[in-house]
Design an enzyme around this catalytic site. Structure first.
Site, PDB file in Angstrom:
ATOM      1  N   ASP A 175       0.544  -1.004   0.608  1.00 43.64           N
ATOM      2  CA  ASP A 175       0.431   0.058   0.247  1.00 43.64           C
ATOM      3  C   ASP A 175       1.116   0.825   0.124  1.00 43.64           C
ATOM      4  OD1 ASP A 175      -2.734   2.230   1.014  1.00 43.64           O
ATOM      5  OD2 ASP A 175      -2.686  -0.788   1.647  1.00 43.64           O
ATOM      6  N   HIS A 231     -11.322  -3.012   3.621  1.00 43.79           N
ATOM      7  CA  HIS A 231     -10.953  -2.663   4.874  1.00 43.79           C
ATOM      8  C   HIS A 231     -11.915  -1.335   4.879  1.00 43.79           C
ATOM      9  CE1 HIS A 231      -8.852  -0.482   3.114  1.00 43.79           C
ATOM     10  NE2 HIS A 231      -8.446   0.515   3.448  1.00 43.79           N
ATOM     11  N   ASP A 232     -12.507  -0.866   4.413  1.00 40.48           N
ATOM     12  CA  ASP A 232     -12.747   0.309   4.566  1.00 40.48           C
ATOM     13  C   ASP A 232     -14.927   0.642   4.359  1.00 40.48           C
ATOM     14  OD1 ASP A 232     -10.924   2.308   4.411  1.00 40.48           O
ATOM     15  OD2 ASP A 232     -10.711   2.268   2.254  1.00 40.48           O
ATOM     16  N   ASP A 277      -2.760   5.207  -2.614  1.00 37.78           N
ATOM     17  CA  ASP A 277      -4.569   5.335  -1.408  1.00 37.78           C
ATOM     18  C   ASP A 277      -4.883   6.711  -1.876  1.00 37.78           C
ATOM     19  OD1 ASP A 277      -5.318   4.719   1.198  1.00 37.78           O
ATOM     20  OD2 ASP A 277      -4.742   6.951   1.679  1.00 37.78           O
ATOM     21  N   GLU A 312      -6.940   3.759  -5.513  1.00 34.03           N
ATOM     22  CA  GLU A 312      -7.115   4.459  -5.278  1.00 34.03           C
ATOM     23  C   GLU A 312      -7.971   5.384  -5.672  1.00 34.03           C
ATOM     24  OE1 GLU A 312      -9.606   4.280  -0.376  1.00 34.03           O
ATOM     25  OE2 GLU A 312      -7.810   5.057  -1.338  1.00 34.03           O
TER      26      GLU A 312
END
Ligand code: NOJ
Length: 562
Positions: free
Chosen positions: A98, A332-333, A200, A259
């Site tokens: 990430d 995870h969000d 991210d 993302e």
């Protein structure tokens, strides 16, 4: 369409804090992941994406990085990380790290320097602005985690921008030295053998010059507003990504996914068209808003298959010729997909498999989030104190403590949409704390771990796990899953999502029932000539005659005679 590894791959996301603890401190760690590599190999995934494992004070569980070139103490050491990489590679699995470079932690050395004085050489690594004549904030933007996106810093009396928490100051991409430092850091990891990068909120790195206040109808003076139009897909983002490619990525074999909240299909083409040399694919968010009302994420509204299908269809068609889709229904969000889009009661197993069928038969690269492969569900913690996520806690404070909203209403929204739904520890077995830890887990477990866990799934040939295993292995045998052209059928059906995939002289028909009732299927005559079933989520082989009706949450993939 050009063939590529990353189009044929299946990615598995690990949220390290919640995957497997090895030392009894209640926090997942790298040695814990290492101890589960055989499990991942058994599932058959090609790539593991690790949510951030870098040094971090954990204001946002690692998405606030204080040292990009070292490992978080709770997770282990660089040596552990190297062992993990070697263990993955031995098993033929690639590692995607990430990359969080829209912001750092306020505890990063760069920020310590930057905040120390107006003329520090690192001052310009972050986004500083003086206040207005009466000390007002530089603009009216709100942070994603509630409250203003600006924090006044005593040392110099100026404000810094933080689109996320105040411990996540935004990096200033306008500064070429900052960009160079980031590229150097990326090379550090790629030189170590990292195979992929998940970037991210990468579409937020370029802000509109002047950082104008957001205009919204009816906004009261002093009221905050999300200023997304001034920082999502901003003016220089493509220039920066192309530069990053030129300077570092192009020198390695690297899989990339960005993302990109707020990206349209047109934006995504710009990010992912192969001739543009930016990214390979992006995580779009439109389908994640299908149950959001006018008040946004926490204004939970019912979703419909039509709403979801319209969005997924638009992306399938939009990226058919240029660009590439990533396929996900949770991470995870996001809340757990079986609770959100399926049925986590009576039809949990069937609907988890049906959704898996969707993810693996649309065109794009499927991403599995840990626990999805055993059908893990949302959790309903009864009290706020059980929650740990900064987004949840800040939102609750803003809406209930300060805003006077009803506790029950907000708690319900948290049960439905909160990020901690995805972050409860991985359920390995029915022993205490589900085999996740010998100590006290950092976040409570979902009490259903006694029934839903890996040990149970591995012992049951009809489990969600083996269904995923089969979908993944089918992808290895059938190029049509990666490259087949997508075409929507039954465009108005209220409960069935049906489409074909076609590659050369091969055609597949995919039928998915999104409801708990049997649904009649009225297919065009030529498609009724099915030859064989590729996969289905009900036990036993459905015969061709049963094509006329889909049972509750049934999924079937047929081969069609062309
Ligand atoms: C997106 C990440 O996925 C999320 O977990 C994080 O809170 C924000 N970006 C900020 O880094």
């Amino acid at each position: 369409m050009k063939k590529a590894f990353w189009k044929e791959a299946v990615v598995y996301q690990i949220y390290p804090r919640s995957f497997q603890d090895s030392n009894g401190d209640g926090i997942g760690d790298l040695q814990g992941i290492i101890s589960r590599l055989d499990y991942l190999q058994k599932l058959g995934v090609d790539v593991v994406w690790l949510s951030p494992v870098y040094k971090s004070p954990n204001d946002d569980n690692g998405y606030d990085i204080s040292d990009y070139e070292d490992i978080m103490d709770e997770f282990g050491t660089l040596k552990d990380w190297e062992e993990l990489l070697a263990g993955l590679h031995e098993r033929g699995i690639k590692l995607m790290m990430d990359l969080v470079i829209n912001h750092s932690s306020d505890e990063h050395a760069w920020f310590a320097e930057s905040r120390s004085s107006l003329d520090n050489p690192y001052r310009d690594y972050y986004i500083w602005r003086p206040g207005g004549p009466n000390g007002e904030r530089p603009n009216n933007w709100s942070s994603v985690f509630s409250g203003p996106a600006w924090e006044l810093d005593e040392a110099t009396g100026e404000y810094y921008l933080h689109l996320f928490s105040r411990k996540q100051p935004d990096l200033n991409w306008e500064n070429p030295q900052l960009r160079e430092a980031l590229y150097k850091m990326i090379a550090f990891w790629l030189d170590k053998g990292v195979d992929g990068l998940r970037m991210d909120v990468i579409n937020m790195i370029s802000k509109v010059e002047g950082l104008p206040s957001a205009h919204r109808e009816g906004l009261a003076p002093g009221e905050l507003a999300g200023g997304g139009e001034y920082f999502m897909n901003g003016p220089r983002v493509h220039e920066y990504l192309q530069e990053m490619n030129r300077e570092v990525l192009s020198k390695y074999e690297v899989m990339t996914v960005g993302e990109t909240p707020g990206a349209s299909v047109e934006d995504a083409i710009l990010y992912t068209a192969e001739d543009r040399q930016e990214l390979q694919m992006v995580f779009q968010f439109e389908h994640m808003d299908v149950d959001s009302g006018p008040g946004g994420k926490w204004d939970v509204t019912p979703w419909s298959l039509k709403g979801l299908r319209d969005i997924l269809h638009k992306w399938q068609v939009g990226l058919a010729e240029r660009g590439w889709n990533s396929l996900y229904l949770n991470n995870h969000d996001q809340p757990r997909m079986v609770s959100r889009f399926g049925n986590d009661g009576e039809y949990r197993v069937l609907s988890a498999k049906m959704l898996a069928t969707l993810l693996h038969t649309l065109k794009g690269t499927p991403y599995i989030y840990q626990g999805e492969e055993i059908g893990m569900t949302n959790v309903k913690f009864p009290v706020l104190e059980d929650y740990k996520d900064i987004e949840i806690l800040n939102m609750y404070r803003e809406k209930v403590t300060e805003g006077g909203a009803e506790h029950e209403t907000i708690l319900q929204a948290i049960h439905t949409k909160g990020r901690d739904n995805a972050r409860t520890p991985m359920q390995w077995d029915a022993s205490a704390n589900a085999g996740f830890t010998q100590g006290a887990p950092w976040l409570k477990l979902n009490p259903n771990y006694q029934d839903i866990n890996v040990e149970q799934a591995l012992a049951d040939p009809d489990s969600v796990f083996y269904y995923y295993q089969k979908l993944i292995s089918l992808r290895k045998e059938h190029q049509i899953m990666a490259y087949g052209e997508y075409k929507l059928l039954l465009t108005e059906h209220e409960y069935i999502y049906a489409y074909t995939r076609t590659l050369d002289d091969e055609q597949w028909l995919i039928l998915l029932n999104f409801s708990a009732d049997p649904q009649p299927v009225d297919l065009p005559a030529e498609l009724a000539a099915v030859t064989s079933i590729i996969i289905g989520n009900y036990p036993g082989e459905p015969d061709a005659a049963s094509l006329a009706t889909l049972r509750p949450y049934e999924a079937r993939v047929y081969q069609i005679r062309l």
